[in-house]
Design a protein around this motif. Structure first.
Motif, PDB file in Angstrom:
ATOM      1  N   ALA A 100      36.360  30.770  38.043  1.00  0.00           N
ATOM      2  CA  ALA A 100      35.608  31.931  37.579  1.00  0.00           C
ATOM      3  C   ALA A 100      34.105  31.656  37.645  1.00  0.00           C
ATOM      4  O   ALA A 100      33.633  30.608  37.197  1.00  0.00           O
ATOM      5  N   GLU A 101      33.365  32.576  38.217  1.00  0.00           N
ATOM      6  CA  GLU A 101      31.910  32.587  38.099  1.00  0.00           C
ATOM      7  C   GLU A 101      31.560  33.591  37.009  1.00  0.00           C
ATOM      8  O   GLU A 101      32.393  34.438  36.637  1.00  0.00           O
ATOM      9  N   ALA A 102      30.328  33.530  36.503  1.00  0.00           N
ATOM     10  CA  ALA A 102      29.994  34.394  35.386  1.00  0.00           C
ATOM     11  C   ALA A 102      28.509  34.676  35.341  1.00  0.00           C
ATOM     12  O   ALA A 102      27.681  33.901  35.835  1.00  0.00           O
TER      13      ALA A 102
ATOM     14  N   PRO B 106      28.056  29.418  38.294  1.00  0.00           N
ATOM     15  CA  PRO B 106      29.000  29.375  39.421  1.00  0.00           C
ATOM     16  C   PRO B 106      30.330  28.762  38.999  1.00  0.00           C
ATOM     17  O   PRO B 106      30.444  28.154  37.921  1.00  0.00           O
ATOM     18  N   PRO B 107      31.360  28.893  39.833  1.00  0.00           N
ATOM     19  CA  PRO B 107      32.650  28.287  39.486  1.00  0.00           C
ATOM     20  C   PRO B 107      32.519  26.770  39.372  1.00  0.00           C
ATOM     21  O   PRO B 107      31.735  26.145  40.075  1.00  0.00           O
ATOM     22  N   GLY B 108      33.289  26.210  38.433  1.00  0.00           N
ATOM     23  CA  GLY B 108      33.259  24.764  38.241  1.00  0.00           C
ATOM     24  C   GLY B 108      32.138  24.280  37.351  1.00  0.00           C
ATOM     25  O   GLY B 108      32.005  23.071  37.131  1.00  0.00           O
TER      26      GLY B 108
ATOM     27  N   ILE C 165      30.186  38.784  32.160  1.00  0.00           N
ATOM     28  CA  ILE C 165      30.847  39.347  33.327  1.00  0.00           C
ATOM     29  C   ILE C 165      31.461  38.193  34.124  1.00  0.00           C
ATOM     30  O   ILE C 165      30.772  37.226  34.447  1.00  0.00           O
ATOM     31  N   ARG C 166      32.745  38.289  34.446  1.00  0.00           N
ATOM     32  CA  ARG C 166      33.479  37.219  35.104  1.00  0.00           C
ATOM     33  C   ARG C 166      34.123  37.743  36.385  1.00  0.00           C
ATOM     34  O   ARG C 166      34.594  38.874  36.429  1.00  0.00           O
ATOM     35  N   LYS C 167      34.161  36.876  37.385  1.00  0.00           N
ATOM     36  CA  LYS C 167      34.806  37.212  38.651  1.00  0.00           C
ATOM     37  C   LYS C 167      35.381  35.934  39.262  1.00  0.00           C
ATOM     38  O   LYS C 167      34.761  34.874  39.156  1.00  0.00           O
TER      39      LYS C 167
END
Length: 271
Positions: free
Chosen positions: A87-89, A118-120, A138-140
């Motif tokens: 997930a990025e946010a 960013p992810p991770g 906000i997450r994607k």
């Protein structure tokens, strides 16, 4: 900067049930008063925190993202905020102060602060103040592309990013862009759109990007598919891909909203 902040509670028994709430195949409107005590949620590994879920991946609703309004009481927060490693946010603070630790570096977040994760990313978030803090989250799921690097984390503020006027609008319609719109490392944009009184989107935008719009300030009438809907600070709108949209901000003050959209990736195909 001043932004709408939900305070929970419940409407009085004397309140009218009639409202602007809408849920259709093309769009949804979640009015501000929907964010009441009975619609609040909690999350694992978060202390002294409640949130309102505005959007989540769901058949017939949002496809690409989730969006929360999160309220953190003094002493609250999380050292394990999200177990979804891909997930990025984006975090955007609308009230109070928060302490963000991002890959070992401390950041003091205040009203208007914006953080991209960013992810991770290893991060924690705490409210060390004596007042409640509120932020949008906000997450994607990040869409990785072979040969394209993952974008780096950053922290900035709404106050420090100059809004860019849209062409031929004389500043009546501006967008605060927190990342370079041509940077294909990013697969989502979270911007702030501002209309001065009388500003408008003068045609029905119809495009592939899914949208989440949270009204931070002011009021306007918004075209959603075939319907003109009056919206105000604290309202949330979801628009599916290709849903026509337009806007007229009649005033008396400016109209601003936090805008999510998915960008820079191939359309998924069934092969």
């Amino acid at each position: 900067m001043s932004y709408h902040v939900p305070r929970g509670g419940l409407p009085p028994q004397s309140a009218l049930t009639t409202d602007r709430a809408r849920f259709t195949e093309a769009y949804a409107v979640v009015p501000a008063r929907t964010l009441s005590d009975i619609t609040a949620s909690a999350l694992p590994h978060w202390e002294r925190t409640r949130l309102w879920v505005l959007a989540r991946p769901l058949s017939g609703f949002a496809e690409t993202f989730s969006q929360y309004v999160v309220e953190v009481a003094p002493g609250g927060g999380s050292d394990r905020p999200d177990d979804a490693t891909e997930a990025e946010a984006v975090l955007f603070v609308v009230d109070g102060a928060l302490a963000l630790t991002l890959d070992g570096t401390d950041h003091a977040l205040e009203v208007g602060s914006y953080a991209f994760l960013p992810p991770g990313t290893s991060w924690t978030l705490r409210n060390a103040s004596d007042a409640t803090a509120t932020f949008h989250w906000i997450r994607k799921a990040y869409a990785r592309v072979d040969g394209i690097d993952v974008p780096e984390a950053f922290v900035t503020r709404d106050q420090d990013v100059a809004p860019l006027p849209m062409p031929d609008t004389d500043g009546a319609w501006c967008t605060t862009r927190f990342v370079d719109p041509t940077d294909v490392r990013h697969d989502m944009h979270v911007n702030i759109v501002t209309f001065e009184p009388g500003g408008s989107i003068p045609f029905p935008e119809t495009h592939v990007m899914e949208h989440g719009l949270y009204v931070l300030e002011g009021k306007a009438v918004y075209l959603l598919n075939e319907d003109w809907v009056e919206v105000e600070a604290g309202d949330f709108m979801w628009l599916r891909a290709f849903c026509p949209q337009a806007c007229y901000a009649g005033g008396p003050g400016r109209f601003r909203y936090l805008l999510y959209k998915d960008v820079h990736r191939h359309a998924g195909l069934v092969l």
